[in-house]
Write a protein that holds these residues in place. Structure first.
Motif, PDB file in Angstrom:
ATOM      1  N   LEU A 472       0.836  -1.205   0.000  1.00 37.47           N
ATOM      2  CA  LEU A 472       0.000   0.000   0.000  1.00 37.47           C
ATOM      3  C   LEU A 472       0.869   1.253   0.000  1.00 37.47           C
ATOM      4  N   ARG A 473       1.873   1.253   0.856  1.00 42.01           N
ATOM      5  CA  ARG A 473       2.745   2.428   0.982  1.00 42.01           C
ATOM      6  C   ARG A 473       3.407   2.756  -0.356  1.00 42.01           C
ATOM      7  N   GLU A 474       3.915   1.725  -1.025  1.00 42.09           N
ATOM      8  CA  GLU A 474       4.613   1.959  -2.295  1.00 42.09           C
ATOM      9  C   GLU A 474       3.662   2.501  -3.371  1.00 42.09           C
ATOM     10  N   HIS A 475       2.475   1.921  -3.452  1.00 46.36           N
ATOM     11  CA  HIS A 475       1.499   2.392  -4.445  1.00 46.36           C
ATOM     12  C   HIS A 475       1.021   3.807  -4.113  1.00 46.36           C
ATOM     13  N   ALA A 476       0.846   4.100  -2.818  1.00 43.14           N
ATOM     14  CA  ALA A 476       0.402   5.445  -2.429  1.00 43.14           C
ATOM     15  C   ALA A 476       1.468   6.483  -2.760  1.00 43.14           C
ATOM     16  N   ILE A 477       2.739   6.153  -2.521  1.00 39.92           N
ATOM     17  CA  ILE A 477       3.820   7.085  -2.847  1.00 39.92           C
ATOM     18  C   ILE A 477       3.868   7.350  -4.346  1.00 39.92           C
ATOM     19  N   LEU A 478       3.706   6.283  -5.152  1.00 42.33           N
ATOM     20  CA  LEU A 478       3.696   6.468  -6.601  1.00 42.33           C
ATOM     21  C   LEU A 478       2.499   7.308  -7.036  1.00 42.33           C
ATOM     22  N   THR A 479       1.339   7.082  -6.416  1.00 35.92           N
ATOM     23  CA  THR A 479       0.152   7.877  -6.738  1.00 35.92           C
ATOM     24  C   THR A 479       0.372   9.336  -6.373  1.00 35.92           C
ATOM     25  N   LEU A 480       0.963   9.576  -5.210  1.00 38.48           N
ATOM     26  CA  LEU A 480       1.258  10.951  -4.801  1.00 38.48           C
ATOM     27  C   LEU A 480       2.227  11.600  -5.778  1.00 38.48           C
ATOM     28  N   ARG A 481       3.189  10.839  -6.229  1.00 39.94           N
ATOM     29  CA  ARG A 481       4.140  11.375  -7.218  1.00 39.94           C
ATOM     30  C   ARG A 481       3.408  11.772  -8.497  1.00 39.94           C
ATOM     31  N   ASN A 482       2.478  10.929  -8.956  1.00 34.65           N
ATOM     32  CA  ASN A 482       1.711  11.244 -10.166  1.00 34.65           C
ATOM     33  C   ASN A 482       0.781  12.435  -9.958  1.00 34.65           C
ATOM     34  N   LEU A 483       0.277  12.592  -8.732  1.00 37.00           N
ATOM     35  CA  LEU A 483      -0.578  13.745  -8.434  1.00 37.00           C
ATOM     36  C   LEU A 483       0.200  15.060  -8.496  1.00 37.00           C
ATOM     37  N   LEU A 484       1.462  15.017  -8.110  1.00 30.30           N
ATOM     38  CA  LEU A 484       2.268  16.238  -8.027  1.00 30.30           C
ATOM     39  C   LEU A 484       2.990  16.567  -9.327  1.00 30.30           C
ATOM     40  N   GLU A 485       3.178  15.591 -10.199  1.00 31.33           N
ATOM     41  CA  GLU A 485       3.969  15.801 -11.409  1.00 31.33           C
ATOM     42  C   GLU A 485       3.344  16.884 -12.299  1.00 31.33           C
ATOM     43  N   GLY A 486       4.073  17.955 -12.496  1.00 27.24           N
ATOM     44  CA  GLY A 486       3.623  19.027 -13.366  1.00 27.24           C
ATOM     45  C   GLY A 486       2.431  19.793 -12.856  1.00 27.24           C
ATOM     46  N   ASN A 487       2.128  19.700 -11.559  1.00 31.91           N
ATOM     47  CA  ASN A 487       0.951  20.380 -11.014  1.00 31.91           C
ATOM     48  C   ASN A 487       1.369  21.193  -9.793  1.00 31.91           C
ATOM     49  N   LYS A 488       1.625  22.496  -9.996  1.00 29.69           N
ATOM     50  CA  LYS A 488       2.137  23.369  -8.933  1.00 29.69           C
ATOM     51  C   LYS A 488       1.101  23.562  -7.836  1.00 29.69           C
ATOM     52  N   GLU A 489      -0.185  23.565  -8.216  1.00 29.77           N
ATOM     53  CA  GLU A 489      -1.221  23.737  -7.196  1.00 29.77           C
ATOM     54  C   GLU A 489      -1.214  22.570  -6.208  1.00 29.77           C
ATOM     55  N   ASN A 490      -1.083  21.336  -6.735  1.00 31.89           N
ATOM     56  CA  ASN A 490      -1.029  20.175  -5.849  1.00 31.89           C
ATOM     57  C   ASN A 490       0.242  20.182  -5.008  1.00 31.89           C
ATOM     58  N   GLN A 491       1.350  20.617  -5.599  1.00 27.72           N
ATOM     59  CA  GLN A 491       2.600  20.693  -4.859  1.00 27.72           C
ATOM     60  C   GLN A 491       2.479  21.687  -3.702  1.00 27.72           C
ATOM     61  N   ALA A 492       1.756  22.763  -3.947  1.00 28.85           N
ATOM     62  CA  ALA A 492       1.565  23.766  -2.896  1.00 28.85           C
ATOM     63  C   ALA A 492       0.735  23.205  -1.749  1.00 28.85           C
ATOM     64  N   VAL A 493      -0.264  22.385  -2.079  1.00 32.31           N
ATOM     65  CA  VAL A 493      -1.079  21.778  -1.033  1.00 32.31           C
ATOM     66  C   VAL A 493      -0.228  20.885  -0.142  1.00 32.31           C
ATOM     67  N   VAL A 494       0.619  20.072  -0.749  1.00 31.55           N
ATOM     68  CA  VAL A 494       1.473  19.181   0.033  1.00 31.55           C
ATOM     69  C   VAL A 494       2.446  19.987   0.891  1.00 31.55           C
ATOM     70  N   ASP A 495       3.016  21.065   0.329  1.00 33.83           N
ATOM     71  CA  ASP A 495       3.959  21.885   1.084  1.00 33.83           C
ATOM     72  C   ASP A 495       3.286  22.537   2.290  1.00 33.83           C
ATOM     73  N   SER A 496       1.987  22.803   2.177  1.00 26.97           N
ATOM     74  CA  SER A 496       1.294  23.495   3.261  1.00 26.97           C
ATOM     75  C   SER A 496       0.879  22.570   4.396  1.00 26.97           C
ATOM     76  N   ILE A 497       0.937  21.277   4.155  1.00 27.68           N
ATOM     77  CA  ILE A 497       0.525  20.315   5.183  1.00 27.68           C
ATOM     78  C   ILE A 497       1.692  20.031   6.104  1.00 27.68           C
ATOM     79  N   GLN A 498       1.521  20.364   7.377  1.00 29.40           N
ATOM     80  CA  GLN A 498       2.557  20.125   8.375  1.00 29.40           C
ATOM     81  C   GLN A 498       2.165  18.932   9.233  1.00 29.40           C
ATOM     82  N   PRO A 499       3.114  18.105   9.570  1.00 30.39           N
ATOM     83  CA  PRO A 499       2.771  16.927  10.386  1.00 30.39           C
ATOM     84  C   PRO A 499       2.227  17.343  11.747  1.00 30.39           C
ATOM     85  N   SER A 500       1.121  16.798  12.145  1.00 35.31           N
ATOM     86  CA  SER A 500       0.513  17.108  13.444  1.00 35.31           C
ATOM     87  C   SER A 500       0.876  16.074  14.485  1.00 35.31           C
ATOM     88  N   GLY A 501       1.651  15.090  14.098  1.00 31.67           N
ATOM     89  CA  GLY A 501       2.032  14.058  15.053  1.00 31.67           C
ATOM     90  C   GLY A 501       3.034  13.109  14.424  1.00 31.67           C
TER      91      GLY A 501
END
Length: 518
Positions: A472-501
């Motif tokens: 699951l972890r490997e597929h999720a990481i690949l999916t996240l990579r595909n979500l961010l590829e060439g998409n600055k808006e999605n990259q900004a969302v990930v950058d704005s998320i700070q770990p809460s724990g």
């Protein structure tokens, strides 16, 4: 003039002795002659043609023998009669093999063979294992009479597809406790439908054909663990070959629909069919089969996904706290759909089929595909998989090295699924994440849609170890990579998320002081 010691003459003489004198000796003499000639026939096609056409003709006497067997017999006579039927069946089987004129003349005995098989496939007769050889030999005889003879196969198949269910001996034979009988019956069915769309259509649409398919699917399940070299293993291979032939011929959707039961979203036989389809797609590289499966698999996915979402929402909505103030809440489902694990099991199979088709058709032009759309475009306009993943993330705890890890949103409370059988939920998160990763690959529209419905945090939350969802972890990481590829808006969302724990050594999420969760 015929030779005095010709096979025809010996047969006719032995038959005359059998009919003129009753008794064990005359029957034994006839059996000895039949078995001797049958052995010669098995080795010599020329002899088959010769015996079938020369005088004295054997056909009238042979028919009288077959008709004799359908009469009533006492318990004392049944054992001796079974031995004689076996010899006559072996003789007939070898006589007709590969000789069309002999097949045509022997087909007159089909009604008698059908009645004999009906009698020997009853529950009471099955209790006597000595009867298996009779049934097996009769099935092989019937198979040899029609195989490779288009005219006879069509007559045979139309007759059997129009019979009332209780008279369709193929159904009874497929339930035999003797796997060699099942194997012979599988061979007969495969020979009849091979490369013939009309007969395949009858098998997947006629009431008798549907019942045969249901019985076949049940038998496939029972034979799955059989040794590959055993009769059971060979019977499984023939059954798999039969369904693969139906898949390639475009009969999957019809068969799946006819296996449904009113009021049920999925049936056990539909699930078994999906398992066979998933296996076949892994080995098939034909774009034609992929195209014709697009409407069925997408429709199936949305139906199962909608049902699963509704069931999970109902379970989550019924979760209540232990006490009035809500502190130390313990989630207890009031209403949990017991069909949900089976739905998720089928959903995994359908998703795997869709992934295989989508990956295989990646290089195929849209206008080459059925209804002008491929599966990717169908799913790009939907959001079922995104919403279902969100619900599953809340509903199913992660299993981290044998320990259940409650989802963060539950604040370490017990999840609903803890009181259910988890078997049906294996792989469902993993395969949905994998499907999302394929759909959003270099497709900004899908990437944006996932962001708009706040799906990025859901995908990020899947980047964990879960024993129930290997990789699951490997597929999720690949999916996240595909979500961010060439998409600055999605990259900004990930950058704005700070770990809460952070996850501690026990697999429990511990809050970080001062951090806020996006």
């Amino acid at each position: 003039m015929p030779e005095l010691d010709s096979p025809n003459a010996r047969f006719c003489e032995a038959f005359a002795g059998f009919t003129s004198k009753s008794g064990k000796e005359s029957a034994t003499a006839l059996i000895r002659v039949l078995d001797g000639i049958a052995s010669d026939l098995a080795r010599d096609e020329g002899l088959r043609q010769k015996i079938g056409s020369e005088e004295p003709s054997i056909w009238s006497s042979l028919r009288q023998l077959w008709n004799l067997f359908i009469g009533p017999t006492s318990d004392e006579e049944s054992a001796e009669m079974g031995i004689l039927i076996t010899s006559v069946a072996r003789f007939t089987r070898n006589l007709v093999a590969g000789v069309p004129i002999n097949q045509k003349l022997a087909y007159d005995n089909e009604p008698a063979l059908r009645r004999i098989l009906h009698k020997y496939s009853s529950w009471s007769v099955y209790q006597d294992t000595d009867s298996f050889v009779v049934t097996r030999m009769a099935v092989q005889t019937l198979s040899n009479i029609v195989t490779s003879n288009e005219e006879l196969m069509s007559r045979f198949w139309k007759t059997y597809m129009s019979l009332p269910e209780e008279q369709v001996i193929l159904i009874r034979l497929l339930t035999s406790p003797d796997t060699r009988t099942v194997l012979s019956t599988m061979v007969l069915v495969v020979n009849c439908v091979h490369e013939n769309k009309e007969r395949c259509s009858m098998l997947t649409k006629a009431p008798a054909g549907i019942r045969i398919c249901i019985t076949l699917l049940d038998r496939m399940v029972s034979l799955y663990d059989a040794e590959e070299s055993s009769d059971g293993g060979k019977a499984f291979d023939y059954g798999y070959h039969l369904f693969a032939h139906l898949f390639d011929g475009g009969f999957t959707a019809d068969l799946y629909a006819h296996l449904s039961v009113p009021g049920e979203v999925i049936t056990p036989h539909q699930t078994t069919l999906l398992k066979l389809l998933d296996s076949h797609l892994q080995s098939s590289h034909s774009n034609s089969i992929h195209r014709q499966l697009c409407p069925m698999t997408s429709g199936c996915f949305f139906e199962l996904s909608t049902y699963a979402q509704s069931a999970i929402k109902q379970a989550i909505a019924s979760e209540i706290p232990d006490n009035a103030d809500g502190r130390d809440a313990h989630l207890v489902p009031k209403e949990l759909d017991l069909l949900l694990p089976k739905v998720c099991e089928a959903l995994v199979l359908v998703t795997q089929c869709i992934v295989t088709i989508t990956l295989s058709s990646a290089s195929v032009r849209v206008d080459d595909l059925i209804t002008g759309q491929d599966l990717r475009s169908v799913f790009n306009n939907a959001r079922s998989e995104h919403e279902l993943l969100r619900l599953l993330d809340r509903f199913l705890p992660r299993i981290n090295f044998g320990k259940a890890v409650p989802p963060p949103s539950a604040d370490n409370r017990q999840s609903s699924v803890a009181v259910t059988d988890p078997a049906g939920f294996f792989y469902v998160k993993r395969d949905l994440v994998r499907l999302l990763g394929i759909l959003c690959h270099r497709d900004k529209g899908v990437q944006d849609r996932i962001r708009d419905i706040n799906g990025i945090p859901v995908i990020m939350n899947m980047c964990v170890v879960d024993e129930r969802n290997p990789y699951l972890r490997e597929h999720a990481i690949l999916t996240l990579r595909n979500l961010l590829e060439g998409n600055k808006e999605n990259q900004a969302v990930v950058d704005s998320i700070q770990p809460s724990g952070r996850w501690d050594d026990e697999g429990v999420l511990r809050e970080t002081p001062g951090a806020t969760r996006k």
